[in-house]
Design a protein around this motif. Structure first.
Motif, PDB file in Angstrom:
ATOM      1  N   UNK A   9       1.046  -1.615   0.346  1.00  0.00           N
ATOM      2  CA  UNK A   9      -0.573   0.104   0.194  1.00  0.00           C
ATOM      3  C   UNK A   9       0.833   1.052  -0.124  1.00  0.00           C
ATOM      4  N   UNK A  10       2.326   1.698  -0.115  1.00  0.00           N
ATOM      5  CA  UNK A  10       2.769   2.294   0.102  1.00  0.00           C
ATOM      6  C   UNK A  10       3.547   2.976  -0.645  1.00  0.00           C
ATOM      7  N   UNK A  11       2.903   3.958  -1.313  1.00  0.00           N
ATOM      8  CA  UNK A  11       3.090   5.011  -2.205  1.00  0.00           C
ATOM      9  C   UNK A  11       5.100   5.750  -2.674  1.00  0.00           C
ATOM     10  N   UNK A  12       5.177   5.660  -3.733  1.00  0.00           N
ATOM     11  CA  UNK A  12       6.570   6.533  -4.120  1.00  0.00           C
ATOM     12  C   UNK A  12       6.302   6.802  -4.695  1.00  0.00           C
ATOM     13  N   UNK A  13       7.148   8.451  -5.738  1.00  0.00           N
ATOM     14  CA  UNK A  13       7.139   8.386  -6.970  1.00  0.00           C
ATOM     15  C   UNK A  13       8.169   8.759  -7.850  1.00  0.00           C
ATOM     16  N   UNK A  14       8.739   8.172  -8.811  1.00  0.00           N
ATOM     17  CA  UNK A  14       9.579   7.837  -9.521  1.00  0.00           C
ATOM     18  C   UNK A  14       9.547   9.010 -10.474  1.00  0.00           C
ATOM     19  N   UNK A  15      11.004   8.865 -11.940  1.00  0.00           N
ATOM     20  CA  UNK A  15      11.052   9.973 -13.039  1.00  0.00           C
ATOM     21  C   UNK A  15      10.176   9.220 -13.747  1.00  0.00           C
ATOM     22  N   UNK A  16       9.607   9.563 -14.550  1.00  0.00           N
ATOM     23  CA  UNK A  16       8.729   8.798 -16.452  1.00  0.00           C
ATOM     24  C   UNK A  16       9.724   8.022 -16.731  1.00  0.00           C
ATOM     25  N   UNK A  17       9.786   7.018 -17.139  1.00  0.00           N
ATOM     26  CA  UNK A  17      10.633   6.271 -17.809  1.00  0.00           C
ATOM     27  C   UNK A  17      11.011   5.261 -17.052  1.00  0.00           C
ATOM     28  N   UNK A  18      11.474   5.390 -15.456  1.00  0.00           N
ATOM     29  CA  UNK A  18      12.338   4.500 -14.321  1.00  0.00           C
ATOM     30  C   UNK A  18      11.646   3.023 -14.567  1.00  0.00           C
ATOM     31  N   UNK A  19      12.716   2.175 -14.939  1.00  0.00           N
ATOM     32  CA  UNK A  19      12.189   0.816 -15.220  1.00  0.00           C
ATOM     33  C   UNK A  19      12.006  -0.030 -13.588  1.00  0.00           C
ATOM     34  N   UNK A  20      10.950  -1.461 -14.408  1.00  0.00           N
ATOM     35  CA  UNK A  20      10.846  -2.174 -13.066  1.00  0.00           C
ATOM     36  C   UNK A  20      11.960  -2.725 -12.550  1.00  0.00           C
ATOM     37  N   UNK A  21      13.445  -2.355 -13.137  1.00  0.00           N
ATOM     38  CA  UNK A  21      14.332  -3.337 -12.270  1.00  0.00           C
ATOM     39  C   UNK A  21      15.130  -1.863 -11.522  1.00  0.00           C
ATOM     40  N   UNK A  22      15.236  -0.128 -11.907  1.00  0.00           N
ATOM     41  CA  UNK A  22      15.648   0.518 -11.224  1.00  0.00           C
ATOM     42  C   UNK A  22      14.297   0.794  -9.887  1.00  0.00           C
ATOM     43  N   UNK A  23      13.204   0.709  -9.717  1.00  0.00           N
ATOM     44  CA  UNK A  23      12.580   1.056  -8.826  1.00  0.00           C
ATOM     45  C   UNK A  23      13.154  -0.193  -8.108  1.00  0.00           C
ATOM     46  N   UNK A  24      12.962  -1.328  -8.071  1.00  0.00           N
ATOM     47  CA  UNK A  24      13.682  -2.581  -7.383  1.00  0.00           C
ATOM     48  C   UNK A  24      15.202  -2.090  -6.468  1.00  0.00           C
ATOM     49  N   UNK A  25      15.885  -2.069  -7.045  1.00  0.00           N
ATOM     50  CA  UNK A  25      17.145  -1.631  -7.105  1.00  0.00           C
ATOM     51  C   UNK A  25      16.460  -0.135  -6.276  1.00  0.00           C
ATOM     52  N   UNK A  26      16.287   0.414  -6.049  1.00  0.00           N
ATOM     53  CA  UNK A  26      15.849   2.155  -5.434  1.00  0.00           C
ATOM     54  C   UNK A  26      15.657   1.003  -3.879  1.00  0.00           C
ATOM     55  N   UNK A  27      14.720   0.431  -4.237  1.00  0.00           N
ATOM     56  CA  UNK A  27      14.292  -0.182  -3.141  1.00  0.00           C
ATOM     57  C   UNK A  27      15.130  -1.161  -2.070  1.00  0.00           C
ATOM     58  N   UNK A  28      16.276  -1.935  -3.332  1.00  0.00           N
ATOM     59  CA  UNK A  28      16.977  -2.249  -2.284  1.00  0.00           C
ATOM     60  C   UNK A  28      17.176  -4.159  -2.735  1.00  0.00           C
ATOM     61  N   UNK A  29      19.177  -3.702  -3.202  1.00  0.00           N
ATOM     62  CA  UNK A  29      19.336  -4.020  -4.071  1.00  0.00           C
ATOM     63  C   UNK A  29      19.284  -5.727  -4.164  1.00  0.00           C
ATOM     64  N   UNK A  30      19.431  -6.459  -3.153  1.00  0.00           N
ATOM     65  CA  UNK A  30      18.926  -7.801  -3.021  1.00  0.00           C
ATOM     66  C   UNK A  30      18.277  -7.992  -3.581  1.00  0.00           C
ATOM     67  N   UNK A  31      16.630  -7.159  -3.419  1.00  0.00           N
ATOM     68  CA  UNK A  31      15.155  -6.814  -4.178  1.00  0.00           C
ATOM     69  C   UNK A  31      16.174  -6.930  -6.180  1.00  0.00           C
ATOM     70  N   UNK A  32      16.773  -6.324  -5.634  1.00  0.00           N
ATOM     71  CA  UNK A  32      16.712  -5.853  -7.782  1.00  0.00           C
ATOM     72  C   UNK A  32      17.528  -7.655  -8.394  1.00  0.00           C
ATOM     73  N   UNK A  33      18.368  -8.400  -7.313  1.00  0.00           N
ATOM     74  CA  UNK A  33      19.272  -9.295  -7.721  1.00  0.00           C
ATOM     75  C   UNK A  33      18.626 -10.505  -8.200  1.00  0.00           C
ATOM     76  N   UNK A  34      16.883  -9.916  -6.692  1.00  0.00           N
ATOM     77  CA  UNK A  34      16.526 -11.817  -6.716  1.00  0.00           C
ATOM     78  C   UNK A  34      15.411 -11.675  -7.546  1.00  0.00           C
TER      79      UNK A  34
END
Length: 203
Positions: A9-34
């Motif tokens: 339910x949490x909401x964060x703002x990102x620049x338009x065109x940000x990839x799903x991978x970049x969003x995962x990486x911003x949360x946690x490098x481990x999340x992006x890797x997994x």
């Protein structure tokens, strides 16, 4: 900016065109890797997919059916690329992911035998080691006819999909291009191990 809503339910703002991978990486490098794929507004997509509008996003890992599907699907393309290298006359049909792996319909060659698996697996490992980017792009029917010139089954599928009004897309990794909707992993290097188990022939 776009607003991204996460499963909690949490909401964060990102620049338009940000990839799903970049969003995962911003949360946690481990999340992006997994992560192997993502859900964007309910549609399963590549992690490299840019997000240009407000969206609900979820990430899929190996334990998720959608994550396994992306993994297996990329494995199918790696196998097809290896076979293309070893058997240039091969004609490729469909190569879907299954619950526990994948298969690929292939013609234009003698039926493969288990003793050829070693050579195909060795070539697959070279492709994995090369860590080739897996890139998607949308095409027109005319572009598809040029890309798949000489590939009888792919041309038949191209025309069938176009008649149904489907959006046409291809995935490219190195010298291999396939008619495919995806999703896929971001590169061939993400597939760390391969094993071919069986072959069957039919007319």
């Amino acid at each position: 900016m776009v607003k991204i809503t996460f499963p909690d339910g949490s909401v964060k703002e990102f620049a338009a065109g940000t990839t799903a991978y970049q969003i995962a990486e911003s949360i946690s490098p481990r999340l992006a890797a997994d992560s192997l794929a993502a859900s964007v507004n309910g549609a399963t997509v590549d992690l490299s997919r840019p997000i240009d509008e407000d969206a609900s996003v979820k990430f899929y890992k190996w334990e998720d059916e959608e994550g396994k599907h992306a993994f297996w699907h990329t494995g199918a393309h790696i196998m097809a690329q290896a076979i293309q290298h070893l058997f240039p006359d091969a004609q490729f049909g469909i190569g879907p992911a299954l619950d526990d792996g994948w298969y690929y319909d292939i013609g234009g060659t003698e039926p493969f035998t288990p003793d050829q698996f070693e050579a195909i697996e060795a070539e697959m490992k070279k492709i994995v080691k090369a860590d080739l980017p897996v890139e998607k792009r949308f095409i027109t029917v005319e572009e598809g006819r040029e890309i798949f010139k000489g590939q009888t089954y792919k041309l038949e599928l191209l025309e069938e999909y176009a008649e149904k009004g489907w959006q046409l897309s291809v995935y490219r990794q190195g010298d291999f291009t396939d008619l495919c909707a995806g999703p896929h992993l971001m590169s061939t290097g993400a597939v760390k191990a391969v094993k071919l188990l069986s072959t069957a022939s039919a007319y």
